[in-house]
Write a protein that holds these residues in place. Structure first.
Motif, PDB file in Angstrom:
ATOM      1  N   GLY A 124     -11.554   5.635   3.227  1.00 60.28           N
ATOM      2  CA  GLY A 124     -10.429   6.027   2.195  1.00 60.28           C
ATOM      3  C   GLY A 124     -11.268   7.039   1.128  1.00 60.28           C
ATOM      4  O   GLY A 124     -12.149   6.356   0.365  1.00 60.28           O
ATOM      5  N   PRO A 125     -10.545   8.346   1.470  1.00 60.70           N
ATOM      6  CA  PRO A 125     -10.914   8.873  -0.091  1.00 60.70           C
ATOM      7  C   PRO A 125     -10.179   9.303  -0.890  1.00 60.70           C
ATOM      8  O   PRO A 125      -8.487   8.678  -0.834  1.00 60.70           O
ATOM      9  CB  PRO A 125     -10.763  10.641   0.922  1.00 60.70           C
ATOM     10  CG  PRO A 125      -9.808  10.024   2.272  1.00 60.70           C
ATOM     11  CD  PRO A 125      -9.492   8.857   1.950  1.00 60.70           C
ATOM     12  N   VAL A 126     -10.488   9.659  -1.814  1.00 63.90           N
ATOM     13  CA  VAL A 126      -9.341   9.221  -3.359  1.00 63.90           C
ATOM     14  C   VAL A 126      -9.675  10.530  -3.572  1.00 63.90           C
ATOM     15  O   VAL A 126     -10.899  10.624  -4.487  1.00 63.90           O
ATOM     16  CB  VAL A 126      -9.575   8.205  -4.388  1.00 63.90           C
ATOM     17  CG1 VAL A 126      -8.117   7.935  -5.843  1.00 63.90           C
ATOM     18  CG2 VAL A 126      -8.816   6.907  -3.323  1.00 63.90           C
ATOM     19  N   THR A 127      -9.429  11.669  -4.266  1.00 65.44           N
ATOM     20  CA  THR A 127      -9.730  13.204  -4.300  1.00 65.44           C
ATOM     21  C   THR A 127      -8.869  13.508  -5.027  1.00 65.44           C
ATOM     22  O   THR A 127      -7.514  13.346  -4.858  1.00 65.44           O
ATOM     23  CB  THR A 127     -11.260  13.600  -3.169  1.00 65.44           C
ATOM     24  OG1 THR A 127      -9.457  14.546  -2.595  1.00 65.44           O
ATOM     25  CG2 THR A 127     -11.240  12.691  -2.325  1.00 65.44           C
ATOM     26  N   SER A 128      -9.227  15.344  -5.806  1.00 65.66           N
ATOM     27  CA  SER A 128      -8.110  15.633  -6.385  1.00 65.66           C
ATOM     28  C   SER A 128      -7.052  16.724  -5.140  1.00 65.66           C
ATOM     29  O   SER A 128      -6.306  17.198  -5.526  1.00 65.66           O
ATOM     30  CB  SER A 128      -8.577  16.864  -6.727  1.00 65.66           C
ATOM     31  OG  SER A 128      -9.793  17.534  -6.497  1.00 65.66           O
ATOM     32  N   LEU A 129      -7.763  16.861  -4.150  1.00 63.25           N
ATOM     33  CA  LEU A 129      -6.954  17.119  -2.505  1.00 63.25           C
ATOM     34  C   LEU A 129      -6.303  16.277  -1.865  1.00 63.25           C
ATOM     35  O   LEU A 129      -5.164  16.529  -1.281  1.00 63.25           O
ATOM     36  CB  LEU A 129      -7.888  17.014  -1.343  1.00 63.25           C
ATOM     37  CG  LEU A 129      -9.562  18.848  -1.871  1.00 63.25           C
ATOM     38  CD1 LEU A 129      -9.849  18.761  -0.822  1.00 63.25           C
ATOM     39  CD2 LEU A 129      -8.362  19.673  -1.691  1.00 63.25           C
ATOM     40  N   GLY A 130      -5.715  15.166  -2.494  1.00 64.07           N
ATOM     41  CA  GLY A 130      -5.310  14.023  -1.287  1.00 64.07           C
ATOM     42  C   GLY A 130      -5.684  13.118  -1.845  1.00 64.07           C
ATOM     43  O   GLY A 130      -7.273  12.702  -1.694  1.00 64.07           O
ATOM     44  N   THR A 131      -4.978  11.439  -1.754  1.00 65.92           N
ATOM     45  CA  THR A 131      -5.341  10.334  -1.733  1.00 65.92           C
ATOM     46  C   THR A 131      -4.995   9.936   0.463  1.00 65.92           C
ATOM     47  O   THR A 131      -4.519  10.441   0.460  1.00 65.92           O
ATOM     48  CB  THR A 131      -5.094   9.037  -2.972  1.00 65.92           C
ATOM     49  OG1 THR A 131      -5.379   9.927  -3.497  1.00 65.92           O
ATOM     50  CG2 THR A 131      -5.040   7.814  -2.349  1.00 65.92           C
ATOM     51  N   GLY A 132      -6.352   8.908   0.487  1.00 67.02           N
ATOM     52  CA  GLY A 132      -5.960   8.978   2.034  1.00 67.02           C
ATOM     53  C   GLY A 132      -6.554  10.111   2.857  1.00 67.02           C
ATOM     54  O   GLY A 132      -6.509  10.869   2.234  1.00 67.02           O
ATOM     55  N   ILE A 133      -7.300   9.547   4.124  1.00 71.09           N
ATOM     56  CA  ILE A 133      -7.768  10.030   4.747  1.00 71.09           C
ATOM     57  C   ILE A 133      -6.244  11.007   5.647  1.00 71.09           C
ATOM     58  O   ILE A 133      -6.683  12.702   5.320  1.00 71.09           O
ATOM     59  CB  ILE A 133      -8.043   9.737   5.735  1.00 71.09           C
ATOM     60  CG1 ILE A 133      -8.943  10.328   7.516  1.00 71.09           C
ATOM     61  CG2 ILE A 133      -6.941   8.798   7.590  1.00 71.09           C
ATOM     62  CD1 ILE A 133     -10.320  10.810   6.172  1.00 71.09           C
ATOM     63  N   THR A 134      -5.302  11.103   5.862  1.00 75.58           N
ATOM     64  CA  THR A 134      -3.765  12.286   5.954  1.00 75.58           C
ATOM     65  C   THR A 134      -4.301  13.452   4.762  1.00 75.58           C
ATOM     66  O   THR A 134      -3.933  15.258   5.313  1.00 75.58           O
ATOM     67  CB  THR A 134      -2.825  11.969   6.453  1.00 75.58           C
ATOM     68  OG1 THR A 134      -3.164  10.665   7.214  1.00 75.58           O
ATOM     69  CG2 THR A 134      -2.184  12.843   7.255  1.00 75.58           C
ATOM     70  N   ASN A 135      -3.842  12.805   4.346  1.00 75.64           N
ATOM     71  CA  ASN A 135      -3.764  14.125   2.901  1.00 75.64           C
ATOM     72  C   ASN A 135      -4.797  14.966   3.086  1.00 75.64           C
ATOM     73  O   ASN A 135      -5.011  16.025   2.371  1.00 75.64           O
ATOM     74  CB  ASN A 135      -2.865  13.591   1.740  1.00 75.64           C
ATOM     75  CG  ASN A 135      -1.762  12.728   1.644  1.00 75.64           C
ATOM     76  OD1 ASN A 135      -0.767  13.426   2.453  1.00 75.64           O
ATOM     77  ND2 ASN A 135      -1.485  11.476   0.775  1.00 75.64           N
ATOM     78  N   PHE A 136      -5.927  14.014   2.357  1.00 73.52           N
ATOM     79  CA  PHE A 136      -7.392  14.526   2.289  1.00 73.52           C
ATOM     80  C   PHE A 136      -7.668  15.221   3.415  1.00 73.52           C
ATOM     81  O   PHE A 136      -8.064  17.230   2.664  1.00 73.52           O
ATOM     82  CB  PHE A 136      -8.144  13.410   1.927  1.00 73.52           C
ATOM     83  CG  PHE A 136     -10.108  14.230   2.104  1.00 73.52           C
ATOM     84  CD1 PHE A 136     -10.089  14.764   1.022  1.00 73.52           C
ATOM     85  CD2 PHE A 136     -11.265  14.508   2.687  1.00 73.52           C
ATOM     86  CE1 PHE A 136     -11.396  15.077   0.656  1.00 73.52           C
ATOM     87  CE2 PHE A 136     -12.029  14.167   3.393  1.00 73.52           C
ATOM     88  CZ  PHE A 136     -12.485  15.057   1.756  1.00 73.52           C
ATOM     89  N   TRP A 137      -7.971  14.877   4.559  1.00 73.42           N
ATOM     90  CA  TRP A 137      -7.879  15.985   5.540  1.00 73.42           C
ATOM     91  C   TRP A 137      -7.694  17.391   5.962  1.00 73.42           C
ATOM     92  O   TRP A 137      -8.012  18.247   5.871  1.00 73.42           O
ATOM     93  CB  TRP A 137      -8.577  14.846   6.632  1.00 73.42           C
ATOM     94  CG  TRP A 137      -8.788  16.104   8.139  1.00 73.42           C
ATOM     95  CD1 TRP A 137      -8.685  15.913   9.251  1.00 73.42           C
ATOM     96  CD2 TRP A 137      -9.790  17.059   8.602  1.00 73.42           C
ATOM     97  NE1 TRP A 137      -9.058  16.586  10.518  1.00 73.42           N
ATOM     98  CE2 TRP A 137     -10.119  17.153   9.626  1.00 73.42           C
ATOM     99  CE3 TRP A 137     -11.818  16.823   7.338  1.00 73.42           C
ATOM    100  CZ2 TRP A 137     -11.618  17.615   9.942  1.00 73.42           C
ATOM    101  CZ3 TRP A 137     -12.245  17.236   7.932  1.00 73.42           C
ATOM    102  CH2 TRP A 137     -12.878  17.985   9.227  1.00 73.42           C
ATOM    103  N   ASN A 138      -5.713  17.167   5.564  1.00 82.28           N
ATOM    104  CA  ASN A 138      -5.391  18.317   6.191  1.00 82.28           C
ATOM    105  C   ASN A 138      -5.572  19.192   4.636  1.00 82.28           C
ATOM    106  O   ASN A 138      -5.673  20.420   4.852  1.00 82.28           O
ATOM    107  CB  ASN A 138      -3.467  17.521   5.417  1.00 82.28           C
ATOM    108  CG  ASN A 138      -2.950  17.376   6.965  1.00 82.28           C
ATOM    109  OD1 ASN A 138      -3.750  17.177   7.908  1.00 82.28           O
ATOM    110  ND2 ASN A 138      -2.314  16.148   7.184  1.00 82.28           N
ATOM    111  N   ALA A 139      -5.976  19.347   3.923  1.00 81.01           N
ATOM    112  CA  ALA A 139      -6.318  19.663   2.396  1.00 81.01           C
ATOM    113  C   ALA A 139      -7.513  20.396   3.111  1.00 81.01           C
ATOM    114  O   ALA A 139      -7.640  21.466   2.213  1.00 81.01           O
ATOM    115  CB  ALA A 139      -6.218  19.155   1.441  1.00 81.01           C
TER     116      ALA A 139
END
Lengths: 411, 87
Positions: free
Chosen positions: A2-17
Motif C-alpha cells: 500500500g503506497p500513499v504518495t504524491s505520485l499516486g495512491t495504491g499500487i497501480t497508480n504508484f507503479w504506473n507513475a
C-alpha cells in the motif's frame, strides 16, 4: 502493498507513475510557503481520509497516522485480506499478527498547531488529543486497534531510515517465529512550516523552486538538496508457509536485512561510507546472497550533494568492479523524500521491480556528477529480469538500513 | 439562557466531534454507552463549552454526567453563576 504518495495512491497508480518516470513534485499547497528558501514538495494533495476511515477516527489522528491507516487498508486489500476478515482469512491468530510502522518526526502539524494554541490562548486550551496525535508510535498503535492485530506492535524512529528499519524489524519478527504476519513500513506528514524551515536552515532542501519537477535530481551535477515529501508505504510481510497456504499473491521474498551506524556526525554521512557499506554487506550476508546475484539497487539517493557521492562510494566498496554493472536508481527523483516513510515506499518499488522485471528510473539525471559514475538508469525505466535487489535507507543520526529482496519464482 | 439553544449547541458539537448525524443525539443519549464518548472526548467537549459560554467546568463536574441532558444542565447551571458574578 500500500503506497500513499504524491505520485499516486495504491499500487497501480504508484507503479504506473514510476514506470513512466513522472514527477510528483509541485509548489507547496498545504500552507503559504512565502519567504522560505524551499517552496516545493511531494504532497498527497488529493488525499481523502474519509475514503479510508470514519470521521471520528480521522479527527483524532494526525495526518501521518491517517496516511498509515490508508496505506494499511490498501496493503491488506492488495494482499487479499479484506476488511474484517483479515485474520480469519489468513488463518492467523490475532496474537500472532504484528505491526511495525516507522516515522521520522510524527505529528508535526499537530505540534505546531497546538503550540500556537498554547501561546495565543493559554495552556488550558491545549487539546487533550495533542500528545496521542504527536507521538510517532501512534501509527502502529492505531493499526493494531483498527485491525485487531494483538501481536508485537512497534515503532522505529530512525529519521529517514525509519521505514526500512520497520520492515527489517517486521522481517525479523516473522523470521524468528514471533509473528505469522506483519504490517510494516513507514508514514510521514512533515510538509509543515516548522519542518520545512528547519530543513531549510540545514541547507538540506532544494531551492529549485522555478522547476519543481526537475528539483529532485539524484546523482546529477546540479542537484542542490532533497525535496520534502509526505505519505506512507506499508507492506504485508508473512511467512512463506502462510502465504502459500492462503494462496496470496507473492511480490517478492524479503531475504535479508542489514543495519549499521556511521558513528561519525549527526547529519553528514561519513565521507568514507564505512557505515553505509557495512549495512549493505550485512544485508547480503544475512540473506546468504552473493554480490553477483544483485541485479538492482534502489538507492537512498536523496539528491543532496553529500548523500549521493557517499552512497556511490559505498556501493563501490561493497561490489568492487561489479558496481559498474549493477543498475542503481533513486525513486526519490520522482517521489521526493518521504523521510521516515521513504523506506516503505522504496521497498514497494523494489519488490515491484523484481516482480515485473522493470527497473525504476532516476529522472532528471542529465549531467552526472563526475564522482557519481555508476549506471543510475537515467531518465527512463528499463526492462530487466533481475533475481535479487537491495534497498538502502540512511537517516540523520547515522542510522543505516538495507533490505535484501529476491524475486519470487514459485515454490 | 434558553435550554433548547444550549441543547442544540451541545448536539452540534458532539455530532461534529464524533462524526455522527445530529438527529441521532437526544437529551437521553448516554455519552458513554450510546455515543461512545471516551475520556479524551469529554475533556475536549468541556473545553469547547468553556470557550463557547465563557464558563469554567471543573474536573469533578464530569463525574455526575451520564447523558447529553446532564451536559446541558451543567452549562445552564454555570451560566447564571457567571452572569451573577458580572453584576
Amino acid at each position: 502493498m500500500g503506497p500513499v504518495t504524491s505520485l499516486g495512491t495504491g499500487i497501480t497508480n504508484f507503479w504506473n507513475a514510476i514506470k513512466e518516470g513522472r514527477s510528483g513534485i509541485a509548489p507547496i499547497s498545504s500552507f503559504d510557503p512565502e519567504g522560505l528558501p524551499s517552496r516545493i514538495a511531494g504532497e498527497v494533495s488529493d488525499f481523502d481520509p474519509l475514503a479510508f476511515m470514519d470521521a471520528k477516527t480521522a479527527q483524532r489522528l494526525d495526518r501521518f497516522c491517517q496516511f498509515a491507516v490508508a496505506a494499511a487498508r490498501l496493503a491488506l486489500d492488495d494482499a487479499g485480506l479484506p476488511e474484517g476478515e483479515e485474520l480469519e482469512a489468513a488463518g492467523v491468530e490475532e496474537g500472532r499478527a504484528a505491526v511495525v510502522v516507522g516515522s521520522g518526526i510524527g505529528g508535526m502539524s499537530t505540534l505546531e498547531g497546538q503550540h500556537r494554541v498554547m501561546l495565543e490562548r493559554g495552556h488550558s486550551r491545549v487539546s487533550p488529543f495533542t500528545i496521542p496525535m504527536i507521538i510517532p508510535n501512534m501509527a502502529a498503535g492505531v493499526l493494531g486497534m483498527v485491525h485487531g492485530f494483538r501481536g508485537p506492535n512497534l515503532c522505529t524512529v530512525t529519521a529517514c531510515a525509519a521505514g526500512a528499519h520497520a520492515l527489517g524489524t517486521g522481517f525479523q519478527l516473522v523470521a524468528w517465529g514471533l509473528a505469522d504476519l506483519c504490517l510494516a513500513g513507514g508514514a510521514e506528514a512533515s510538509v509543515t512550516p516548522l519542518s520545512v524551515a528547519g530543513f531549510c536552515s540545514m541547507r538540506a532542501l532544494s531551492t529549485r523552486n522555478h522547476d519543481p519537477e526537475g528539483a529532485s535530481r539524484p546523482f546529477d551535477a546540479e542537484r542542490d538538496g532533497f525535496v520534502i515529501a509526505e505519505g506512507a508505504g506499508l507492506l504485508v510481510l508473512e511467512s512463506l508457509e502462510g502465504a502459500l497456504r492462503r494462496g496470496a499473491r507473492i511480490y517478492a521474498e524479503l531475504a535479508g536485512f542489514g543495519m549499521s551506524c556511521d558513528a561519525y556526525h549527526m547529519t553528514a554521512p561519513d565521507p568514507e561510507s564505512r557505515g553505509a557499506a557495512l549495512c549493505m554487506e550485512e544485508a547480503l550476508r544475512s540473506a546468504g546472497m552473493r554480490p553477483e546475484e544483485v541485479g538492482y539497487i534502489n538507492a537512498h539517493g536523496t539528491s543532496t550533494p553529500y548523500n549521493d557521492r557517499a552512497e556511490t562510494l559505498a556501493v563501490k566498496k561493497v561490489f568492487g568492479e561489479l558496481a559498474y554493472r549493477i543498475p542503481v536508481s533513486s525513486t526519490k527523483s520522482m517521489t521526493g523524500h518521504l523521510l521516515g516513510a521513504a523506506g516503505g515506499v522504496e521497498a514497494i518499488a523494489t519488490a515491484m521491480a523484481l516482480h515485473e522485471g522493470v527497473l525504476p528510473p532516476t529522472i532528471n539525471l542529465e549531467h552526472p556528477d563526475p564522482e557519481c559514475d555508476l549506471d543510475y538508469v537515467p531518465g527512463k525505466s528499463r526492462e530487466a529480469k533481475v533475481r535479487a535487489a537491495l534497498s538502502n535507507s540512511f537517516g540523520f543520526g547515522g542510522h543505516n538500513a538495507c533490505l535484501a529482496f529476491r524475486a519470487w519464482e514459485g515454490a | 439562557m434558553d435550554e433548547q439553544a444550549v441543547f442544540e449547541k451541545v448536539r452540534e458539537i458532539l455530532a461534529e466531534r464524533l462524526g455522527k448525524g445530529a438527529e441521532g443525539i437526544t437529551r437521553e443519549s448516554r455519552l458513554n454507552e450510546d455515543l461512545e464518548v471516551d475520556s479524551l472526548d469529554l475533556v475536549d467537549l468541556s473545553m469547547t463549552l468553556e470557550d463557547e459560554y465563557g464558563i469554567d467546568i471543573l474536573e469533578g463536574d464530569a463525574a455526575d454526567i451520564v447523558t447529553v441532558g446532564d451536559v446541558v444542565k451543567l452549562v445552564l447551571d454555570r451560566v447564571p453563576e457567571r452572569e451573577g458574578e458580572a453584576r
